[in-house]
Scaffold this active site. Structure first.
Site, mmCIF file in Angstrom:
data_model
loop_
_atom_site.group_PDB
_atom_site.id
_atom_site.type_symbol
_atom_site.label_atom_id
_atom_site.label_comp_id
_atom_site.label_asym_id
_atom_site.label_seq_id
_atom_site.Cartn_x
_atom_site.Cartn_y
_atom_site.Cartn_z
ATOM 1 N N HIS A 33 -5.216 52.869 15.031
ATOM 2 C CA HIS A 33 -4.006 52.667 14.250
ATOM 3 C C HIS A 33 -2.805 53.258 14.987
ATOM 4 O O HIS A 33 -2.958 54.057 15.913
ATOM 5 C CB HIS A 33 -4.142 53.282 12.857
ATOM 6 C CG HIS A 33 -4.644 54.690 12.818
ATOM 7 N ND1 HIS A 33 -3.976 55.741 13.397
ATOM 8 C CD2 HIS A 33 -5.773 55.224 12.283
ATOM 9 C CE1 HIS A 33 -4.663 56.856 13.197
ATOM 10 N NE2 HIS A 33 -5.765 56.578 12.534
HETATM 11 P P1 TYD Z 1 -8.899 57.094 9.072
HETATM 12 O O1 TYD Z 1 -7.425 57.190 9.204
HETATM 13 O O2 TYD Z 1 -9.515 55.757 9.255
HETATM 14 O O3 TYD Z 1 -9.597 58.114 10.035
HETATM 15 P P2 TYD Z 1 -9.461 58.225 11.645
HETATM 16 O O4 TYD Z 1 -8.110 57.735 12.013
HETATM 17 O O5 TYD Z 1 -9.620 59.660 11.878
HETATM 18 O O6 TYD Z 1 -10.542 57.425 12.244
HETATM 19 O O7 TYD Z 1 -9.288 57.679 7.628
HETATM 20 C C1 TYD Z 1 -10.498 57.426 6.987
HETATM 21 C C2 TYD Z 1 -10.284 57.483 5.487
HETATM 22 O O8 TYD Z 1 -9.840 58.776 5.075
HETATM 23 C C3 TYD Z 1 -9.250 56.492 5.024
HETATM 24 O O9 TYD Z 1 -9.714 55.923 3.801
HETATM 25 C C4 TYD Z 1 -8.035 57.322 4.740
HETATM 26 C C5 TYD Z 1 -8.591 58.681 4.406
HETATM 27 N N1 TYD Z 1 -7.727 59.771 4.847
HETATM 28 C C6 TYD Z 1 -7.039 60.533 3.903
HETATM 29 O O10 TYD Z 1 -7.122 60.305 2.685
HETATM 30 N N2 TYD Z 1 -6.253 61.567 4.335
HETATM 31 C C7 TYD Z 1 -6.112 61.862 5.656
HETATM 32 O O11 TYD Z 1 -5.373 62.822 6.016
HETATM 33 C C8 TYD Z 1 -6.820 61.062 6.629
HETATM 34 C C9 TYD Z 1 -6.698 61.349 8.092
HETATM 35 C C10 TYD Z 1 -7.609 60.042 6.162
#
Ligand code: TYD
Length: 139
Positions: free
Chosen positions: A53
């Site tokens: 992302h």
């Molecule tokens: P995601 O952003 O996909 O994790 P990464 O970028 O580390 O691979 O996040 C996974 C899930 O967790 C998604 O449903 C959003 C949630 N999330 C939160 O609620 N708060 C946060 O601070 C983060 C990083 C993720």
């Protein structure tokens, strides 16, 4: 100029002594933002790719406080770079509006993520093509 050129590795002060290691990361001193959010990623298999992302607002610093991983950063315009996170006193600074993939996690990887913002799903761009389109428009 895009934010891509602002991506950089940071070395944090070490204050270790005979009792062990101590690494210090202070907002606005060792990293270029105040820390509003901390999260950490562990238990990801070596074939998993996380991140995938860009963020309209959030800036991040990622530190492998244990183990190792890699971060691939893209500007959406054809430039990309891979950084290895393999030392607890080294981090990568990720400004807003860069695409990032985290991968190649070692079994013992604990990836600490410091962020300039509270979590807000609406500022995450999770569609790579959408990111490319936005970056092209900004040229
Ligand atoms: P995601 O952003 O996909 O994790 P990464 O970028 O580390 O691979 O996040 C996974 C899930 O967790 C998604 O449903 C959003 C949630 N999330 C939160 O609620 N708060 C946060 O601070 C983060 C990083 C993720």
């Amino acid at each position: 100029m895009t934010n891509y050129h602002k991506v950089k590795l940071l070395e944090f002060p070490e204050r270790g002594d005979e009792r062990g290691h101590l690494v210090i990361v202070e907002g606005m001193l060792d990293i270029p933002f105040e820390i509003k959010r901390v999260f950490y990623i562990y238990g990801s298999d070596s074939d998993i790719v996380r991140g995938q992302h860009a963020n309209r607002k959030s800036q991040f610093v990622l530190i492998n406080v244990a183990g190792t991983s890699k971060v691939k950063v893209k500007d959406g315009l054809g430039n990309e770079a891979v950084f290895s996170l393999d030392r607890p006193h080294t981090g990568i600074y990720l400004p807003s509006m860069v695409w990032k993939d985290m991968y190649d996690f070692s079994e013992d990887s604990v990836l600490l993520c410091l962020s300039s913002e509270h979590y807000d799903a609406s500022e995450y761009i999770r569609d790579y093509q959408k990111f490319v389109d936005i970056m092209k428009k900004e040229l």
